[in-house]
Design an enzyme around this catalytic site. Structure first.
Site, mmCIF file in Angstrom:
data_model
loop_
_atom_site.group_PDB
_atom_site.id
_atom_site.type_symbol
_atom_site.label_atom_id
_atom_site.label_comp_id
_atom_site.label_asym_id
_atom_site.label_seq_id
_atom_site.Cartn_x
_atom_site.Cartn_y
_atom_site.Cartn_z
ATOM 1 N N LYS A 171 19.049 -2.894 -18.269
ATOM 2 C CA LYS A 171 19.212 -2.527 -19.630
ATOM 3 C C LYS A 171 20.926 -2.816 -20.060
ATOM 4 C CE LYS A 171 19.045 -0.428 -23.743
ATOM 5 N NZ LYS A 171 18.502 -1.019 -24.882
ATOM 6 N N LYS A 239 28.161 4.086 -26.766
ATOM 7 C CA LYS A 239 27.958 4.805 -25.410
ATOM 8 C C LYS A 239 27.445 3.698 -24.457
ATOM 9 C CE LYS A 239 23.817 5.853 -25.115
ATOM 10 N NZ LYS A 239 22.431 5.237 -24.856
HETATM 11 P P1 NAP Z 1 18.339 9.578 -31.847
HETATM 12 O O1 NAP Z 1 17.434 9.191 -32.887
HETATM 13 O O2 NAP Z 1 19.798 9.974 -31.943
HETATM 14 O O3 NAP Z 1 17.400 10.529 -31.042
HETATM 15 C C1 NAP Z 1 18.127 11.153 -29.917
HETATM 16 C C2 NAP Z 1 17.156 12.300 -29.332
HETATM 17 O O4 NAP Z 1 17.772 13.089 -28.158
HETATM 18 C C3 NAP Z 1 16.799 13.427 -30.410
HETATM 19 O O5 NAP Z 1 15.537 13.866 -30.258
HETATM 20 C C4 NAP Z 1 17.903 14.396 -29.818
HETATM 21 O O6 NAP Z 1 17.432 15.768 -30.357
HETATM 22 C C5 NAP Z 1 17.670 14.502 -28.471
HETATM 23 N N1 NAP Z 1 19.126 14.927 -27.659
HETATM 24 C C6 NAP Z 1 20.169 14.476 -27.570
HETATM 25 N N2 NAP Z 1 20.995 15.100 -26.709
HETATM 26 C C7 NAP Z 1 20.209 16.288 -26.175
HETATM 27 C C8 NAP Z 1 20.525 17.299 -25.564
HETATM 28 N N3 NAP Z 1 21.429 17.529 -25.110
HETATM 29 N N4 NAP Z 1 19.419 18.383 -25.297
HETATM 30 C C9 NAP Z 1 18.153 17.983 -25.833
HETATM 31 N N5 NAP Z 1 17.939 16.908 -26.686
HETATM 32 C C10 NAP Z 1 18.949 15.961 -27.026
HETATM 33 O O7 NAP Z 1 18.387 8.424 -30.645
HETATM 34 P P2 NAP Z 1 17.204 7.179 -30.520
HETATM 35 O O8 NAP Z 1 17.695 5.851 -31.019
HETATM 36 O O9 NAP Z 1 15.867 7.833 -30.501
HETATM 37 O O10 NAP Z 1 17.492 6.759 -29.134
HETATM 38 C C11 NAP Z 1 17.100 7.593 -27.603
HETATM 39 C C12 NAP Z 1 17.599 6.812 -26.475
HETATM 40 O O11 NAP Z 1 17.010 5.266 -26.419
HETATM 41 C C13 NAP Z 1 19.117 6.626 -26.359
HETATM 42 O O12 NAP Z 1 19.549 6.588 -25.177
HETATM 43 C C14 NAP Z 1 19.166 5.071 -26.714
HETATM 44 O O13 NAP Z 1 20.568 4.334 -26.391
HETATM 45 C C15 NAP Z 1 17.864 4.493 -26.558
HETATM 46 N N6 NAP Z 1 17.645 3.350 -26.998
HETATM 47 C C16 NAP Z 1 17.528 3.410 -28.622
HETATM 48 C C17 NAP Z 1 17.265 2.082 -29.118
HETATM 49 C C18 NAP Z 1 17.197 2.111 -30.850
HETATM 50 O O14 NAP Z 1 17.123 1.157 -31.366
HETATM 51 N N7 NAP Z 1 17.319 3.309 -31.673
HETATM 52 C C19 NAP Z 1 16.959 1.066 -28.531
HETATM 53 C C20 NAP Z 1 16.803 1.170 -27.099
HETATM 54 C C21 NAP Z 1 17.229 2.079 -26.591
HETATM 55 P P3 NAP Z 1 17.755 16.235 -31.800
HETATM 56 O O15 NAP Z 1 16.583 15.944 -32.622
HETATM 57 O O16 NAP Z 1 17.927 17.879 -31.899
HETATM 58 O O17 NAP Z 1 19.183 15.915 -32.197
#
Ligand code: NAP
Length: 294
Positions: A171, A239
């Protein structure tokens, strides 16, 4: 059918968890901000109060949170998954985090007779919504084989890459290709606009040629609509690039694409609210530094 737990219901987690339920698995969920679980609760998911409760109720526990310290907290913090692990349980971390940290998490989880797969994804919010993610997996191959039917509910391509950390390594390299592509799109759009070309027609034409890419499809079309809302948050890309940088430094590699991409990402983050925009907002910095809006 195995009982599934899902921790982290953000942009990616909600649709991914939805597909698991759609395939007929029973699902327990935890999200720090409970309100985001309401849609899944309406479909029958059990909304629990801690990651440990999810782990107790599940055979396979999926984690999809932001960064390495967040995964660490969810797994090993107070009320974390580790408290409820037993032999035979599997944790699948689908977040994008450090490969090195992943290997240490794997060892701790193995100490309980359970197993950890690292299974980060590519394909963005659209890929998550369409169950078309590319999933790259590290860990024990027998555990991978056990979890493949579950991963197939969320992904179009599910590939075993090697031992623990290999999924995250894959990744991280993927993100180098992504940032290079995104920078090229922004620079190309800027010139196309200055040359008086219609951006939508430009996208249509080049999409049929050798410069076509997933980034052009996902981000290019959003830029043309001036939609800078997040599918993939700029802060999360920053990040990822930090994870890439650490590995490049450790390996003493020439890495101009990541270095420049990081600077451009920082320039967007420095704008008011820039970090909470989508990655396609990189276009805003190209525009600002050229005094030209496409
Ligand atoms: P996001 O919308 O910002 O969601 C992050 C999630 O993590 C939320 O549910 C958040 O809870 C939770 N979280 C963060 N810190 C936490 C903690 N310390 N304890 C408990 N829960 C925590 O991000 P996302 O886009 O879904 O991405 C999630 C992962 O997938 C990341 O690692 C990202 O790099 C990866 N990713 C994302 C994409 C994309 O296109 N979005 C593509 C590939 C990979 P709250 O709701 O309470 O904030």
């Amino acid at each position: 059918m195995e009982r599934i737990g899902f921790i982290g219901l953000g942009i990616m987690g909600v649709p991914m968890a939805g597909h698991i339920m759609g395939a007929g698995y029973s699902l327990s969920v935890f999200n720090r901000t409970k309100a985001k679980a309401s849609g899944l609760a309406d479909k029958g998911a059990a909304v629990l109060d801690t990651p440990a409760e999810v782990a107790k109720a599940s055979d396979i526990i999926i984690v999809m949170v932001s960064d390495t310290p967040d995964v660490e907290q969810v797994l090993f913090g107070e009320g974390g998954v580790h408290d409820a692990l037993e032999p035979g349980k599997v944790v699948i971390d689908m977040s994008t985090i450090s490969a090195e940290a992943t290997r240490s998490f794997y060892a701790k989880i193995a100490g309980k007779g359970a197993s950890l797969l690292d299974a980060p994804v590519s394909g963005g919010e659209i890929g998550a919504i369409n169950a078309a993610l590319t999933i790259m997996v590290g860990g024990d191959e027998a555990v991978f084989n056990r979890c493949t039917p579950l991963l197939n509910t969320m992904g179009k391509t599910v590939t075993y890459m090697g031992p623990s950390g290999a999924g995250q390594a894959c990744k991280m390299c993927n993100q180098v290709l992504l940032i290079g592509s995104l920078m090229g799109i922004c620079e190309g759009f800027l010139l196309a606009s200055k040359e008086g070309l219609d951006i939508n027609r430009f996208i249509d034409v080049v999409s049929g040629g050798a410069a076509a890419s997933a980034q052009l499809k996902i981000c290019g079309e959003k830029i043309a609509r001036r939609d800078f809302s997040p599918g993939f948050l700029m802060d999360l890309l920053a990040k990822d690039l930090e994870i890439v940088h650490q590995a490049q430094r450790a390996n003493k590699l020439f890495s101009p694409v990541t270095a420049l991409g990081t600077q451009i990402v920082k320039s967007v983050q420095a704008q008011d609210g820039g970090g909470r925009l989508g990655t396609q907002a990189m276009m805003l910095s190209f525009e600002k530094l050229s005094s030209h809006e496409i």
